[in-house]
Design a protein around this motif. Structure first.
Motif, PDB file in Angstrom:
ATOM      1  N   LEU A  23       0.798  -1.304  -0.104  1.00  0.00           N
ATOM      2  CA  LEU A  23       0.059   0.270  -0.040  1.00  0.00           C
ATOM      3  C   LEU A  23       0.873   1.307  -0.041  1.00  0.00           C
ATOM      4  CD1 LEU A  23      -2.688   1.510   0.204  1.00  0.00           C
ATOM      5  CD2 LEU A  23      -2.696   1.016   2.731  1.00  0.00           C
ATOM      6  N   TYR A  24       2.012   1.136   0.750  1.00  0.00           N
ATOM      7  CA  TYR A  24       2.659   2.380   0.831  1.00  0.00           C
ATOM      8  C   TYR A  24       3.448   2.685  -0.687  1.00  0.00           C
ATOM      9  CZ  TYR A  24       6.290   5.622   2.173  1.00  0.00           C
ATOM     10  OH  TYR A  24       7.292   7.035   2.315  1.00  0.00           O
ATOM     11  N   ASP A  25       3.895   1.477  -1.272  1.00  0.00           N
ATOM     12  CA  ASP A  25       4.348   1.799  -2.631  1.00  0.00           C
ATOM     13  C   ASP A  25       3.377   2.296  -3.620  1.00  0.00           C
ATOM     14  OD1 ASP A  25       6.537   0.994  -4.797  1.00  0.00           O
ATOM     15  OD2 ASP A  25       4.618  -0.112  -5.491  1.00  0.00           O
ATOM     16  N   LEU A  26       2.111   2.153  -3.385  1.00  0.00           N
ATOM     17  CA  LEU A  26       1.212   2.594  -4.273  1.00  0.00           C
ATOM     18  C   LEU A  26       1.167   4.230  -3.984  1.00  0.00           C
ATOM     19  CD1 LEU A  26      -1.659  -0.293  -4.364  1.00  0.00           C
ATOM     20  CD2 LEU A  26      -0.094   0.612  -6.381  1.00  0.00           C
ATOM     21  N   LEU A  27       0.922   4.351  -2.677  1.00  0.00           N
ATOM     22  CA  LEU A  27       1.068   5.745  -2.220  1.00  0.00           C
ATOM     23  C   LEU A  27       1.967   6.642  -2.950  1.00  0.00           C
ATOM     24  CD1 LEU A  27      -0.704   7.350  -0.296  1.00  0.00           C
ATOM     25  CD2 LEU A  27       1.027   7.192   1.666  1.00  0.00           C
ATOM     26  N   VAL A  28       3.411   6.070  -2.738  1.00  0.00           N
ATOM     27  CA  VAL A  28       4.456   7.092  -3.297  1.00  0.00           C
ATOM     28  C   VAL A  28       4.250   7.060  -4.647  1.00  0.00           C
ATOM     29  CG1 VAL A  28       6.964   6.577  -3.909  1.00  0.00           C
ATOM     30  CG2 VAL A  28       6.192   5.954  -1.452  1.00  0.00           C
ATOM     31  N   ARG A  29       3.866   6.206  -5.470  1.00  0.00           N
ATOM     32  CA  ARG A  29       3.902   6.303  -7.020  1.00  0.00           C
ATOM     33  C   ARG A  29       2.565   6.817  -7.534  1.00  0.00           C
ATOM     34  NH1 ARG A  29       3.439   1.739  -9.686  1.00  0.00           N
ATOM     35  NH2 ARG A  29       3.024   0.294  -7.870  1.00  0.00           N
ATOM     36  N   HIS A  30       1.696   7.186  -6.695  1.00  0.00           N
ATOM     37  CA  HIS A  30       0.213   7.709  -7.332  1.00  0.00           C
ATOM     38  C   HIS A  30       0.518   9.165  -7.766  1.00  0.00           C
ATOM     39  CE1 HIS A  30      -0.348  10.258  -3.622  1.00  0.00           C
ATOM     40  NE2 HIS A  30      -1.473  10.747  -4.179  1.00  0.00           N
ATOM     41  N   PRO A  31       1.276   9.987  -7.522  1.00  0.00           N
ATOM     42  CA  PRO A  31       1.374  11.291  -8.193  1.00  0.00           C
ATOM     43  C   PRO A  31       1.948  11.369  -9.461  1.00  0.00           C
ATOM     44  CG  PRO A  31       2.246  11.350  -5.836  1.00  0.00           C
ATOM     45  CD  PRO A  31       2.196   9.926  -6.308  1.00  0.00           C
ATOM     46  N   TYR A  32       2.640  10.200  -9.879  1.00  0.00           N
ATOM     47  CA  TYR A  32       3.442  10.437 -11.043  1.00  0.00           C
ATOM     48  C   TYR A  32       3.168   9.051 -11.877  1.00  0.00           C
ATOM     49  CZ  TYR A  32       7.102   7.725  -8.284  1.00  0.00           C
ATOM     50  OH  TYR A  32       7.492   6.838  -7.798  1.00  0.00           O
ATOM     51  N   ASP A  33       2.955   8.017 -11.471  1.00  0.00           N
ATOM     52  CA  ASP A  33       2.794   6.614 -12.256  1.00  0.00           C
ATOM     53  C   ASP A  33       1.285   6.369 -12.585  1.00  0.00           C
ATOM     54  OD1 ASP A  33       2.799   4.360 -13.171  1.00  0.00           O
ATOM     55  OD2 ASP A  33       3.737   3.339 -11.330  1.00  0.00           O
ATOM     56  N   PRO A  34       1.133   6.438 -13.700  1.00  0.00           N
ATOM     57  CA  PRO A  34      -0.426   6.247 -14.334  1.00  0.00           C
ATOM     58  C   PRO A  34      -0.725   4.771 -14.135  1.00  0.00           C
ATOM     59  CG  PRO A  34       1.081   7.243 -16.046  1.00  0.00           C
ATOM     60  CD  PRO A  34       1.900   6.899 -14.889  1.00  0.00           C
ATOM     61  N   THR A  35       0.054   3.849 -13.905  1.00  0.00           N
ATOM     62  CA  THR A  35      -0.314   2.475 -13.555  1.00  0.00           C
ATOM     63  C   THR A  35      -1.118   1.981 -12.129  1.00  0.00           C
ATOM     64  OG1 THR A  35       1.696   1.711 -12.710  1.00  0.00           O
ATOM     65  CG2 THR A  35       1.749   1.658 -15.259  1.00  0.00           C
ATOM     66  N   VAL A  36      -1.084   3.266 -11.156  1.00  0.00           N
ATOM     67  CA  VAL A  36      -1.449   3.134 -10.084  1.00  0.00           C
ATOM     68  C   VAL A  36      -2.886   2.988 -10.238  1.00  0.00           C
ATOM     69  CG1 VAL A  36      -1.685   4.174  -7.711  1.00  0.00           C
ATOM     70  CG2 VAL A  36       0.539   3.981  -8.904  1.00  0.00           C
ATOM     71  N   ALA A  37      -3.543   3.644 -11.170  1.00  0.00           N
ATOM     72  CA  ALA A  37      -5.156   3.743 -11.094  1.00  0.00           C
ATOM     73  C   ALA A  37      -5.640   2.319 -11.299  1.00  0.00           C
ATOM     74  CB  ALA A  37      -5.459   4.847 -12.345  1.00  0.00           C
ATOM     75  N   GLU A  38      -5.113   1.873 -12.170  1.00  0.00           N
ATOM     76  CA  GLU A  38      -5.471   0.689 -12.388  1.00  0.00           C
ATOM     77  C   GLU A  38      -5.570  -0.454 -11.343  1.00  0.00           C
ATOM     78  OE1 GLU A  38      -5.305  -3.099 -15.704  1.00  0.00           O
ATOM     79  OE2 GLU A  38      -4.095  -1.337 -16.037  1.00  0.00           O
ATOM     80  N   LYS A  39      -4.570  -0.472 -10.621  1.00  0.00           N
ATOM     81  CA  LYS A  39      -4.276  -1.215  -9.552  1.00  0.00           C
ATOM     82  C   LYS A  39      -5.130  -0.869  -8.426  1.00  0.00           C
ATOM     83  CE  LYS A  39       0.644  -2.394 -10.643  1.00  0.00           C
ATOM     84  NZ  LYS A  39       2.130  -2.019 -10.346  1.00  0.00           N
ATOM     85  N   ILE A  40      -5.637   0.203  -8.203  1.00  0.00           N
ATOM     86  CA  ILE A  40      -6.744   0.380  -7.207  1.00  0.00           C
ATOM     87  C   ILE A  40      -7.817   0.724  -7.558  1.00  0.00           C
ATOM     88  CG2 ILE A  40      -4.701   1.643  -5.825  1.00  0.00           C
ATOM     89  CD1 ILE A  40      -5.792   4.428  -6.462  1.00  0.00           C
ATOM     90  N   GLY A  41      -8.054   0.388  -8.866  1.00  0.00           N
ATOM     91  CA  GLY A  41      -9.543   0.299  -9.428  1.00  0.00           C
ATOM     92  C   GLY A  41     -10.153   1.550  -9.542  1.00  0.00           C
ATOM     93  N   TRP A  42      -9.464   2.551  -9.805  1.00  0.00           N
ATOM     94  CA  TRP A  42      -9.917   3.742 -10.092  1.00  0.00           C
ATOM     95  C   TRP A  42     -10.120   3.827 -11.828  1.00  0.00           C
ATOM     96  CZ3 TRP A  42      -8.360   8.152 -13.309  1.00  0.00           C
ATOM     97  CH2 TRP A  42      -9.218   9.481 -13.167  1.00  0.00           C
TER      98      TRP A  42
END
Length: 271
Positions: free
Chosen positions: A252-271
């Motif tokens: 979860l922390y890794d996703l938090l770190v990457r969410h401002p700049y990594d477009p792939t986070v959106a799919e991983k968290i279901g947005w």
């Protein structure tokens, strides 16, 4: 061209430039961008600038609206043909960019603020300023996931009251807490966020909830308390953030770190 207001260099301005890796400041380049005049986004910019921290007397005494307009217009011109390498990220003017520029203009000269703001947007939070506000919406979704891990009782209570983070946290996520007074506390919080990563703003917002937890849990209508967050206390928020971040699972922390700049986070968290 109107005369640019010059603020004295401060320790904070020097540190922020170092943290943002601002190694190039060119008066000639900045003036050239300003002289290009009104970009396509000019009407949107003007619609926001006069409202920027409009109730903060200290900010209004230091920063002229014309300076904010010039910085935002120069940024629009400078990014017309640029994008983030190997992604579909490009830049235009969107809601909230005026408030994100405000702390830089408050603590730096106009020219320094432009280069610092540019690096901040491009390198720290490019997804926050996309037309869909992808980074902001991902941050809001991650806020709820982090709150569930950090304080499940408060999370459940807010859910019971049908209070999603979209309702109470959107401005704080969008502006990296720059919308919550007082400004001197915002600056102190940004010292921390620029040093350790703006992803921690999500935890800072949870920390603000925690500081009024008892009132929230006992209030029949907690949204009344959350319509306007209490005045920011940077020291308390930072202390709670440091404590809370240790409670998050690594994934979860890794996703938090990457969410401002990594477009792939959106799919991983279901947005």
């Amino acid at each position: 061209m109107p005369k640019m207001k010059s603020n004295k260099p401060t320790i904070r301005s020097k540190c922020w430039k170092l943290l943002l890796e601002v190694h190039h400041v060119s008066a000639q380049e900045y003036i050239s961008l300003v002289k290009q005049g009104k970009p396509q986004e000019y009407s949107k910019i003007r619609n926001d600038t006069f409202r920027t921290l409009a109730t903060d007397r200290k900010f209004l005494d230091v920063v002229e609206e014309d300076s904010l307009i010039r910085v935002l217009c120069a940024f629009a011109w400078s990014t017309q043909a640029t994008s983030v390498q190997d992604t579909d990220v490009s830049f235009t003017y969107v809601q909230g960019m005026n408030v994100l520029a405000a702390p830089f203009l408050y603590t730096m000269t106009e020219m320094e603020a432009f280069y610092s703001y540019s690096n901040f947007i491009k390198n720290c939070c490019p997804l926050y300023v996309q037309p869909t506000l992808q980074g902001v919406h991902c941050g809001i979704k991650l806020l709820e996931e982090c709150l569930c891990k950090i304080d499940v009782e408060l999370y459940d209570y807010l859910k019971l009251k049908r209070l999603s983070a979209e309702l109470y946290a959107f401005p704080s996520v969008l502006t990296i807490c720059a919308c919550t007074p007082p400004l001197d506390q915002v600056m102190q919080l940004w010292d921390f966020l620029l040093a350790w990563g703006i992803h921690l703003n999500i935890i800072c917002i949870i920390a603000q909830l925690y500081l009024i937890r008892d009132e929230l849990m006992s209030h029949a209508s907690p949204m009344k308390l959350l319509r306007i967050f209490p005045d920011l206390d940077a020291d308390k928020v930072i202390r709670e953030t440091i404590r809370m971040v240790k409670l998050l699972p690594d994934e979860l922390y890794d996703l938090l770190v990457r969410h401002p700049y990594d477009p792939t986070v959106a799919e991983k968290i279901g947005w």
